[in-house]
Scaffold this motif. Structure first.
Motif, PDB file in Angstrom:
ATOM      1  N   ASP A  27       2.269   2.426  -3.324  1.00 44.76           N
ATOM      2  CA  ASP A  27       1.376   2.931  -4.363  1.00 44.76           C
ATOM      3  C   ASP A  27       1.467   4.461  -4.429  1.00 44.76           C
ATOM      4  O   ASP A  27       1.353   5.129  -3.399  1.00 44.76           O
ATOM      5  CB  ASP A  27      -0.061   2.498  -4.027  1.00 44.76           C
ATOM      6  N   ARG A  68      -3.988   0.058  -6.533  1.00 46.70           N
ATOM      7  CA  ARG A  68      -3.068  -1.010  -6.933  1.00 46.70           C
ATOM      8  C   ARG A  68      -2.387  -1.646  -5.735  1.00 46.70           C
ATOM      9  O   ARG A  68      -2.273  -2.861  -5.619  1.00 46.70           O
ATOM     10  CB  ARG A  68      -2.036  -0.475  -7.931  1.00 46.70           C
ATOM     11  N   GLY A  69      -1.945  -0.793  -4.805  1.00 47.68           N
ATOM     12  CA  GLY A  69      -1.287  -1.319  -3.609  1.00 47.68           C
ATOM     13  C   GLY A  69      -2.234  -2.165  -2.772  1.00 47.68           C
ATOM     14  O   GLY A  69      -1.865  -3.252  -2.298  1.00 47.68           O
ATOM     15  N   PRO A  82      -5.389   4.328  -3.254  1.00 44.58           N
ATOM     16  CA  PRO A  82      -4.225   3.470  -3.555  1.00 44.58           C
ATOM     17  C   PRO A  82      -4.668   2.077  -3.982  1.00 44.58           C
ATOM     18  O   PRO A  82      -4.390   1.080  -3.313  1.00 44.58           O
ATOM     19  CB  PRO A  82      -3.434   3.466  -2.250  1.00 44.58           C
ATOM     20  N   TYR A 106      -4.820  10.169   0.733  1.00 51.00           N
ATOM     21  CA  TYR A 106      -5.300   9.943  -0.636  1.00 51.00           C
ATOM     22  C   TYR A 106      -6.676  10.561  -0.883  1.00 51.00           C
ATOM     23  O   TYR A 106      -6.953  11.033  -1.969  1.00 51.00           O
ATOM     24  CB  TYR A 106      -5.300   8.443  -0.975  1.00 51.00           C
ATOM     25  N   GLY A 118       8.303  -1.317  -5.441  1.00 52.05           N
ATOM     26  CA  GLY A 118       7.601  -2.511  -5.900  1.00 52.05           C
ATOM     27  C   GLY A 118       8.490  -3.738  -5.862  1.00 52.05           C
ATOM     28  O   GLY A 118       8.077  -4.815  -5.428  1.00 52.05           O
ATOM     29  N   ALA A 133       2.688  -1.996  -9.780  1.00 54.75           N
ATOM     30  CA  ALA A 133       1.987  -0.964  -9.015  1.00 54.75           C
ATOM     31  C   ALA A 133       2.895   0.205  -8.657  1.00 54.75           C
ATOM     32  O   ALA A 133       2.415   1.236  -8.202  1.00 54.75           O
ATOM     33  CB  ALA A 133       1.404  -1.567  -7.736  1.00 54.75           C
ATOM     34  N   ASP A 134       4.196   0.041  -8.855  1.00 55.78           N
ATOM     35  CA  ASP A 134       5.131   1.100  -8.477  1.00 55.78           C
ATOM     36  C   ASP A 134       5.105   2.203  -9.541  1.00 55.78           C
ATOM     37  O   ASP A 134       5.232   1.929 -10.732  1.00 55.78           O
ATOM     38  CB  ASP A 134       6.539   0.488  -8.360  1.00 55.78           C
ATOM     39  N   ILE A 138       0.841  -1.207   0.000  1.00 52.68           N
ATOM     40  CA  ILE A 138       0.000   0.000   0.000  1.00 52.68           C
ATOM     41  C   ILE A 138       0.873   1.253   0.000  1.00 52.68           C
ATOM     42  O   ILE A 138       0.648   2.185  -0.770  1.00 52.68           O
ATOM     43  CB  ILE A 138      -0.961  -0.015   1.208  1.00 52.68           C
ATOM     44  N   ASP A 154      -0.624   6.481  -5.336  1.00 49.92           N
ATOM     45  CA  ASP A 154      -1.875   7.085  -4.889  1.00 49.92           C
ATOM     46  C   ASP A 154      -2.081   6.976  -3.378  1.00 49.92           C
ATOM     47  O   ASP A 154      -3.150   7.316  -2.875  1.00 49.92           O
ATOM     48  CB  ASP A 154      -3.066   6.463  -5.642  1.00 49.92           C
ATOM     49  N   TRP A 155      -1.093   6.514  -2.694  1.00 46.91           N
ATOM     50  CA  TRP A 155      -1.154   6.419  -1.229  1.00 46.91           C
ATOM     51  C   TRP A 155      -1.053   7.811  -0.605  1.00 46.91           C
ATOM     52  O   TRP A 155      -1.743   8.118   0.368  1.00 46.91           O
ATOM     53  CB  TRP A 155      -0.061   5.476  -0.742  1.00 46.91           C
TER      54      TRP A 155
END
Lengths: 379, 379
Positions: free
Chosen positions: A194, A211-212, A209, A202, B212, B193-194, A191, A196-197
């Motif tokens: 990511d 993807r994470g 986030p 966020y 990642g 995701a990174d 997490i 977007d974390w």
């Protein structure tokens, strides 16, 4: 968003183990069945990490059946024709109870986000106890839960021995193991990795986030299944591409069915769960060590307990292996508790407690029936 | 960067299983000891997923001892005083052999990056065979390797039965299981995701998907250890903060020693490994299924093989469990092969083959000694 879920607000708040006084305290829950006039027929079902209070009805976000609808309902092993069944969204969760997704206070509508204080399994149970009291229930007939729900069951038994008649910890342990902490830590790092974390902020950035969080869920999902279950379900089957060909040369495309399945698990989870809640709750699990909380002697957590216990494990569960349930059962025995221990033969791993396992149904039905008789419940 | 590693360039290239003709083919390797005049004393050591050719000497990037220095060297079980030991960086690796980090061709100095074609264990072995031939070795005295190295050993035995005298697959399997594919898939998703992944074009962006890749490594590392090993090594010990206090309230800080250890594993790995190589090589492992390549009959992969085999597994290895080694040994038996099977009692999980396990030392020394006698090696 909060008001979408039935909840009770306790303005007096709650003193958390970390030292923070959380006020107001919001406890979201669902109840099924009818409470007896003497309030003797209440069963509290405690939910695992990524479930919520919607145990026996369609989920308001996904529309899917309740996470334990096969176990809780009219005529089901946890029979809502006989019992008043309560399920509470855990403290730190994201379905209405106080947590990263709720407002800081009556005067400050900003959400807690990453600044929500760390909570423990004990804090979760304290919040549940306040709700149970609020509902006019002096003693729960039973507390039942699997995995992290089982940790709550044990905490209930340790903290409120006079307020629980029967307890059923399923596929759980009295402490979170080094391996389980390690898996949780990797999910948290996924997490954090990511973009977007945004260091937990966020929402302010209009981001998620996803993807994470999906990676975290994918990894956790592997640990919920057994190798046998994965092999039986997917083996090494290749997922045929819509074009009809086999994507042998496609390095980064979907290839094995198990990959496609995991990606689906990851992406569908993101739609119903909050990353900060995931971080908060996994941390609570990692903290959990009931024996350490009692000077290293787990049995003293249950000294002279009047509660009737039924400890349940599954043979192929490697996340909460039978050995840990056995340790628990032995500690209960040393404490002189009334305890039965059932190891259910299943090759479906930790997830078995959520799946169609007739032996678990029979065990729960039998234990509840026997306990109801001993409790003299006229139902 | 490439020129830092000793390598041989084959301009004729290699036809990969995916259909791509890879040319030129660069094979980086290290060799130790002296090749006998009749080239009869060569041992090929095949490295696992994240190791490389620096098996018996300090690593050029990290300065740490070779990854199997305790096994390969003067007087060691794989004795460089007696044998000429070769270790080849696998195709797709990042230490000099053709892979995402090498140039596309003599005329195009841009690096392959994410467009490096998918390779298989078989492709890796074909490249090794070209090097072995180039070194004037008609028949390898032995091929030895653990984990993905063991997959290469099996592929060597299947593809070149006349060019191998003895084979030792350790802690491996004839196919990658659904669970192992699942873990690999999660590690790939962590890289994707990174934000610094840039769809594989991170070098052009001056970036490295370090977070990642670290998450991928952390997760994989858990699978290399047993629950017992993690518990013994770390248990639930809290890492004391420099201030001397216990970070009980610090939700996202380091808390448990196992977390701190995993983070270190993740970050140190990133300094020596390339993300595109990680993706390429994990894919090669997932593809591996020697039985399926032989119409579902693993034993036919070894029909009438003259090779002497010693299959080794470890009791607590849950990534490549003993059951898979037993399946392999049975297939070899059905093929009429000369095979011994050793299950070593260890509670250290998959990693045991890399650690101080005297039983493994004795097994390797004994097997090599016996085989050398049968081969009539005058050394």
């Amino acid at each position: 968003m909060v008001s979408e879920h039935d909840s009770v607000v306790f303005d007096q708040g709650l003193d958390l183990e970390c030292g923070v006084h959380l006020s107001p305290l919001r406890v979201a829950y669902r109840a099924y069945g009818t409470l007896a006039p003497d309030a003797s027929n209440a069963i509290l079902v405690c939910h695992p990490l990524t479930a919520d209070q919607y145990v026996a009805e369609p989920h308001p976000l996904t529309g899917k059946p309740g996470w334990w609808a096969r176990m809780v309902g009219p005529g089901r092993p946890i029979d809502t024709d006989r019992f008043f069944v309560i399920c509470v969204n855990v403290l730190g969760g994201c379905m209405g109870s106080s947590g990263p997704c709720t407002a800081r206070s009556h005067d400050d509508a900003t959400l807690w986000g990453t600044e929500f204080p760390p909570v423990t399994i004990r804090d979760m149970v304290q919040a549940q106890a306040m709700l149970v009291e609020h509902l006019g229930i002096t003693r729960l007939f039973a507390v039942i839960g699997g995995s992290m729900g089982g940790m709550q069951v044990l905490q209930w038994a340790a903290d409120f021995p006079e307020r629980v008649f029967a307890a059923m910890p399923i596929a759980t342990a009295s402490f979170h193991s080094a391996q389980n902490i390690a898996f949780n830590e990797v999910s948290r790092q996924a997490i954090f990795a990511d973009p977007d974390w945004h260091n937990g902020h966020y929402r302010e950035q209009g981001a998620v986030p996803a993807r994470g969080l999906a990676v975290a869920r994918m990894m956790a999902h592997i640990t919920y299944l057994s190798e046998e279950a994965l092999t039986r379900k997917f083996g090494r089957r290749i997922r045929h591409e819509p074009s009809g060909g086999i994507a042998r040369g496609s390095l980064f495309g979907e290839m094995f069915e198990v990959e496609s399945y995991l990606r689906h698990q990851g992406s569908s989870f993101v739609r119903r769960f909050d990353a900060n809640s995931y971080l908060t709750i996994t941390r609570a699990m990692d903290y959990f060590d009931l024996g350490a909380d009692h000077n290293g002697d787990l049995s003293s957590a249950f000294a002279r307990t009047p509660i009737r216990f039924c400890v349940v494990s599954f043979t192929s569960d490697w996340l909460f292996p039978t050995s840990q349930s056995r340790t628990l059962a032995r500690a209960l025995n040393r404490a002189g508790a009334n305890v039965s221990f059932v190891e259910i033969d299943s090759d479906r791993g930790h997830d078995a407690f959520l799946l169609d396992e007739p032996d678990l149904d029979r065990t729960i039905r039998g234990f509840i029936g026997g306990a109801a008789e001993h409790a003299g419940l006229g139902i």
